[in-house]
Design a protein around this motif. Structure first.
Motif, PDB file in Angstrom:
ATOM      1  N   ILE A  45       0.835  -1.216   0.000  1.00  0.00           N
ATOM      2  CA  ILE A  45       0.000   0.000   0.000  1.00  0.00           C
ATOM      3  C   ILE A  45       0.867   1.262   0.000  1.00  0.00           C
ATOM      4  O   ILE A  45       0.646   2.175  -0.798  1.00  0.00           O
ATOM      5  CB  ILE A  45      -0.969   0.013   1.209  1.00  0.00           C
ATOM      6  N   ILE A  46       1.888   1.287   0.877  1.00  0.00           N
ATOM      7  CA  ILE A  46       2.683   2.531   0.925  1.00  0.00           C
ATOM      8  C   ILE A  46       3.605   2.667  -0.286  1.00  0.00           C
ATOM      9  O   ILE A  46       4.120   3.736  -0.559  1.00  0.00           O
ATOM     10  CB  ILE A  46       3.452   2.735   2.258  1.00  0.00           C
ATOM     11  N   LYS A  47       3.779   1.586  -1.048  1.00  0.00           N
ATOM     12  CA  LYS A  47       4.534   1.680  -2.306  1.00  0.00           C
ATOM     13  C   LYS A  47       3.600   2.015  -3.479  1.00  0.00           C
ATOM     14  O   LYS A  47       4.027   2.075  -4.629  1.00  0.00           O
ATOM     15  CB  LYS A  47       5.241   0.361  -2.608  1.00  0.00           C
ATOM     16  N   GLY A  48       2.297   2.114  -3.173  1.00  0.00           N
ATOM     17  CA  GLY A  48       1.330   2.453  -4.214  1.00  0.00           C
ATOM     18  C   GLY A  48       0.977   1.295  -5.128  1.00  0.00           C
ATOM     19  O   GLY A  48       0.532   1.492  -6.259  1.00  0.00           O
ATOM     20  N   ARG A  49       1.155   0.043  -4.653  1.00  0.00           N
ATOM     21  CA  ARG A  49       0.915  -1.119  -5.511  1.00  0.00           C
ATOM     22  C   ARG A  49      -0.345  -1.888  -5.134  1.00  0.00           C
ATOM     23  O   ARG A  49      -0.573  -2.974  -5.631  1.00  0.00           O
ATOM     24  CB  ARG A  49       2.113  -2.094  -5.398  1.00  0.00           C
ATOM     25  N   TRP A  50      -1.129  -1.368  -4.189  1.00  0.00           N
ATOM     26  CA  TRP A  50      -2.309  -2.104  -3.711  1.00  0.00           C
ATOM     27  C   TRP A  50      -3.448  -1.124  -3.625  1.00  0.00           C
ATOM     28  O   TRP A  50      -3.244   0.038  -3.280  1.00  0.00           O
ATOM     29  CB  TRP A  50      -2.005  -2.722  -2.328  1.00  0.00           C
ATOM     30  N   ARG A  51      -4.655  -1.573  -3.913  1.00  0.00           N
ATOM     31  CA  ARG A  51      -5.805  -0.687  -3.857  1.00  0.00           C
ATOM     32  C   ARG A  51      -5.904   0.014  -2.506  1.00  0.00           C
ATOM     33  O   ARG A  51      -5.780  -0.619  -1.468  1.00  0.00           O
ATOM     34  CB  ARG A  51      -7.093  -1.485  -4.085  1.00  0.00           C
ATOM     35  N   CYS A  52      -6.138   1.291  -2.547  1.00  0.00           N
ATOM     36  CA  CYS A  52      -6.191   2.093  -1.327  1.00  0.00           C
ATOM     37  C   CYS A  52      -6.969   3.356  -1.672  1.00  0.00           C
ATOM     38  O   CYS A  52      -6.816   3.901  -2.758  1.00  0.00           O
ATOM     39  CB  CYS A  52      -4.747   2.409  -0.922  1.00  0.00           C
ATOM     40  N   ASP A  53      -7.864   3.776  -0.784  1.00  0.00           N
ATOM     41  CA  ASP A  53      -8.683   4.966  -1.045  1.00  0.00           C
ATOM     42  C   ASP A  53      -8.348   6.083  -0.065  1.00  0.00           C
ATOM     43  O   ASP A  53      -9.066   6.304   0.902  1.00  0.00           O
ATOM     44  CB  ASP A  53     -10.179   4.602  -0.950  1.00  0.00           C
ATOM     45  N   PRO A  54      -7.244   6.808  -0.308  1.00  0.00           N
ATOM     46  CA  PRO A  54      -6.833   7.856   0.642  1.00  0.00           C
ATOM     47  C   PRO A  54      -7.765   9.061   0.597  1.00  0.00           C
ATOM     48  O   PRO A  54      -8.421   9.269  -0.427  1.00  0.00           O
ATOM     49  CB  PRO A  54      -5.426   8.226   0.139  1.00  0.00           C
ATOM     50  N   PRO A  55      -7.828   9.857   1.673  1.00  0.00           N
ATOM     51  CA  PRO A  55      -7.088   9.631   2.922  1.00  0.00           C
ATOM     52  C   PRO A  55      -7.745   8.520   3.747  1.00  0.00           C
ATOM     53  O   PRO A  55      -8.973   8.508   3.893  1.00  0.00           O
ATOM     54  CB  PRO A  55      -7.211  10.980   3.637  1.00  0.00           C
ATOM     55  N   VAL A  56      -6.926   7.615   4.261  1.00  0.00           N
ATOM     56  CA  VAL A  56      -7.476   6.478   5.001  1.00  0.00           C
ATOM     57  C   VAL A  56      -6.475   6.033   6.066  1.00  0.00           C
ATOM     58  O   VAL A  56      -5.259   6.083   5.848  1.00  0.00           O
ATOM     59  CB  VAL A  56      -7.840   5.331   4.018  1.00  0.00           C
ATOM     60  N   VAL A  57      -7.011   5.629   7.216  1.00  0.00           N
ATOM     61  CA  VAL A  57      -6.176   5.083   8.285  1.00  0.00           C
ATOM     62  C   VAL A  57      -5.822   3.647   7.895  1.00  0.00           C
ATOM     63  O   VAL A  57      -6.714   2.855   7.566  1.00  0.00           O
ATOM     64  CB  VAL A  57      -6.937   5.090   9.629  1.00  0.00           C
ATOM     65  N   LEU A  58      -4.532   3.295   7.895  1.00  0.00           N
ATOM     66  CA  LEU A  58      -4.120   1.924   7.568  1.00  0.00           C
ATOM     67  C   LEU A  58      -4.303   1.002   8.783  1.00  0.00           C
ATOM     68  O   LEU A  58      -4.636   1.452   9.867  1.00  0.00           O
ATOM     69  CB  LEU A  58      -2.658   1.898   7.101  1.00  0.00           C
ATOM     70  N   GLY A  59      -4.041  -0.301   8.563  1.00  0.00           N
ATOM     71  CA  GLY A  59      -4.092  -1.277   9.664  1.00  0.00           C
ATOM     72  C   GLY A  59      -5.287  -2.198   9.562  1.00  0.00           C
ATOM     73  O   GLY A  59      -6.425  -1.775   9.744  1.00  0.00           O
ATOM     74  N   HIS A  60      -5.036  -3.492   9.229  1.00  0.00           N
ATOM     75  CA  HIS A  60      -6.155  -4.428   9.075  1.00  0.00           C
ATOM     76  C   HIS A  60      -5.988  -5.692   9.918  1.00  0.00           C
ATOM     77  O   HIS A  60      -6.752  -6.623   9.794  1.00  0.00           O
ATOM     78  CB  HIS A  60      -6.334  -4.790   7.596  1.00  0.00           C
ATOM     79  N   GLU A  61      -4.958  -5.727  10.793  1.00  0.00           N
ATOM     80  CA  GLU A  61      -4.756  -6.886  11.672  1.00  0.00           C
ATOM     81  C   GLU A  61      -4.766  -6.357  13.094  1.00  0.00           C
ATOM     82  O   GLU A  61      -3.810  -5.707  13.487  1.00  0.00           O
ATOM     83  CB  GLU A  61      -3.402  -7.542  11.383  1.00  0.00           C
ATOM     84  N   PHE A  62      -5.830  -6.614  13.848  1.00  0.00           N
ATOM     85  CA  PHE A  62      -5.921  -5.905  15.128  1.00  0.00           C
ATOM     86  C   PHE A  62      -6.759  -6.625  16.178  1.00  0.00           C
ATOM     87  O   PHE A  62      -7.561  -7.503  15.879  1.00  0.00           O
ATOM     88  CB  PHE A  62      -6.501  -4.500  14.910  1.00  0.00           C
ATOM     89  N   CYS A  63      -6.530  -6.191  17.414  1.00  0.00           N
ATOM     90  CA  CYS A  63      -7.329  -6.683  18.525  1.00  0.00           C
ATOM     91  C   CYS A  63      -7.455  -5.566  19.552  1.00  0.00           C
ATOM     92  O   CYS A  63      -6.716  -4.581  19.501  1.00  0.00           O
ATOM     93  CB  CYS A  63      -6.693  -7.923  19.150  1.00  0.00           C
ATOM     94  N   GLY A  64      -8.397  -5.702  20.452  1.00  0.00           N
ATOM     95  CA  GLY A  64      -8.601  -4.652  21.444  1.00  0.00           C
ATOM     96  C   GLY A  64      -9.822  -4.926  22.301  1.00  0.00           C
ATOM     97  O   GLY A  64     -10.297  -6.067  22.384  1.00  0.00           O
ATOM     98  N   THR A  65     -10.331  -3.851  22.916  1.00  0.00           N
ATOM     99  CA  THR A  65     -11.436  -3.989  23.866  1.00  0.00           C
ATOM    100  C   THR A  65     -12.647  -3.211  23.354  1.00  0.00           C
ATOM    101  O   THR A  65     -12.505  -2.062  22.923  1.00  0.00           O
ATOM    102  CB  THR A  65     -11.016  -3.414  25.244  1.00  0.00           C
ATOM    103  N   VAL A  66     -13.824  -3.844  23.427  1.00  0.00           N
ATOM    104  CA  VAL A  66     -15.061  -3.164  23.041  1.00  0.00           C
ATOM    105  C   VAL A  66     -15.355  -2.081  24.076  1.00  0.00           C
ATOM    106  O   VAL A  66     -15.340  -2.346  25.286  1.00  0.00           O
ATOM    107  CB  VAL A  66     -16.237  -4.171  22.967  1.00  0.00           C
ATOM    108  N   VAL A  67     -15.592  -0.844  23.609  1.00  0.00           N
ATOM    109  CA  VAL A  67     -15.872   0.244  24.560  1.00  0.00           C
ATOM    110  C   VAL A  67     -17.259   0.846  24.365  1.00  0.00           C
ATOM    111  O   VAL A  67     -17.767   1.552  25.235  1.00  0.00           O
ATOM    112  CB  VAL A  67     -14.809   1.373  24.490  1.00  0.00           C
TER     113      VAL A  67
END
Ligand SMILES: [Zn+2]
Ligand SMILES: [Zn+2]
Length: 346
Positions: A45-67
């Protein structure tokens, strides 16, 4: 809130920005992100070789707490620890959605490049793609839930590995190392191949249980595969590098009537000799993302400790150090780099 945003198309244009904190739609949960992994796709994505619709926050592998919960959400509550997956949105009514493979939905919208993702303090997503984490699974372990689901899908759902098989994994990145671990659990002998810059990843492969590791910059992969398999070749080959040279080695290392599985993502179209598929009577299998059952198994494997993701996390950074985190991911010295959005800079 703070977020790592791809601000424009093409190469680079990645910034830490003040970004509006999202609030959940009626059918969404709001997650306080504990950990988010940087993936090979983020580099594309940051090399411009993958579909991306900027401006957009990156990051698709994640975990956390429901708030916070949208008004129509059932089955989740504030304080629930979750690991979440893509696709963020699908149509729900096409052939693939109904058949249970939403990654194939042509209306699929993914968080982290099409809509805002997880390199941020908070993210809102539909609960259908959230999976409860058992207490004994740490956020550090769960940060690799997504690539683990990818590996489960590739090894268990798209192909069948039998006890006594020889498997070659070409490319010791995160998905490659998880593919190796699952092939081992299925009873195969596993050879992991990488190049000189993968040295620390190859050492990690060895500690995680690979039977043989090969540095193809120094050793002949073909000789080693032949030695292991009495000259026959590997029963299954997982191409996890997304590099044309790696695929060439795979065509050679696989046995006649064997299976070649494409797991890695190439930077663009490549040239290769598909006569190999015909002349060796190979099966060529594609695998992309995961389905719900891949996650069920992934969470189970994290919970019972059968897969070790903990020691694959080599670097953790706060969002403020995202540049260093991306640099580490690209130079091959890290196994898996994770951003921890709740941590402030040292
Ligand atoms: Zn990924
Ligand atoms: Zn659909």
């Amino acid at each position: 809130m703070k977020a790592v945003v791809k601000t424009g198309p093409g190469e680079g244009q990645l910034e830490l920005k003040d970004w509006p904190e999202p609030s959940p739609a009626p059918d969404e949960v709001k997650i306080k992100i504990a950990a988010a992994g940087i993936c090979g796709t983020d580099i594309h994505i940051i090399k411009g070789r993958w579909r991306c619709d900027p401006p957009v926050v990156l990051g698709h592998e994640f975990c956390g707490t429901v708030v916070e919960l949208g008004s129509r959400v059932r089955g989740f509550g504030p304080g629930d620890r979750v690991v979440a997956s893509n696709p963020a949105r699908v149509c729900g009514v096409c052939y693939h959605c109904r058949a249970g493979n939403p990654f194939m939905c042509s209306k699929r919208v993914s968080a982290g490049y099409m809509i805002d993702g997880a390199f941020a303090e908070y993210l809102c997503i539909r609960p259908e793609v959230c999976h409860h984490l058992p207490d004994r699974v740490s956020f550090r372990q769960a940060a690799l839930g997504e690539p683990l689901a990818v590996a489960v899908h590739a090894v268990i759902e798209r192909t069948t590995v039998h006890a006594g098989d020889w498997v070659l994994v070409s490319g010791p990145g995160c998905v490659g190392l998880l593919t190796m671990q699952i092939a081992k659990l299925e009873g195969a002998g596993v050879i992991v191949a990488g190049i000189e810059k993968d040295q620390s990843r190859l050492e990690c492969a060895r500690t995680l249980g690979a039977d043989v590791v090969v540095n193809t910059s120094k050793e002949s992969l073909l000789d080693i595969v032949r030695r292991c398999t009495n000259g026959l070749g590997a029963d299954l080959v997982y191409e996890c590098a997304g590099v044309a040279v790696s695929l060439e080695l795979c065509w050679e290392a696989v046995r006649k009537e064997g299976t070649v599985v494409q797991v890695g993502v190439y930077p663009g179209p490549i040239q290769t000799d598909l006569n190999k598929v015909m002349m060796k009577e190979l099966k060529l299998v594609g695998t992309y993302g995961y389905i719900w059952t891949s996650w069920r198994r992934a969470v189970q494997l994290l919970s019972n400790g059968k897969v070790n993701t903990e020691s694959m996390v080599s670097n953790e950074y706060p969002l403020t150090q995202f540049e260093e985190a991306f640099r580490k991911t690209q130079d091959g010295s890290a196994i898996k780099v994770v951003l921890c959005p709740q941590r402030s800079a040292p």
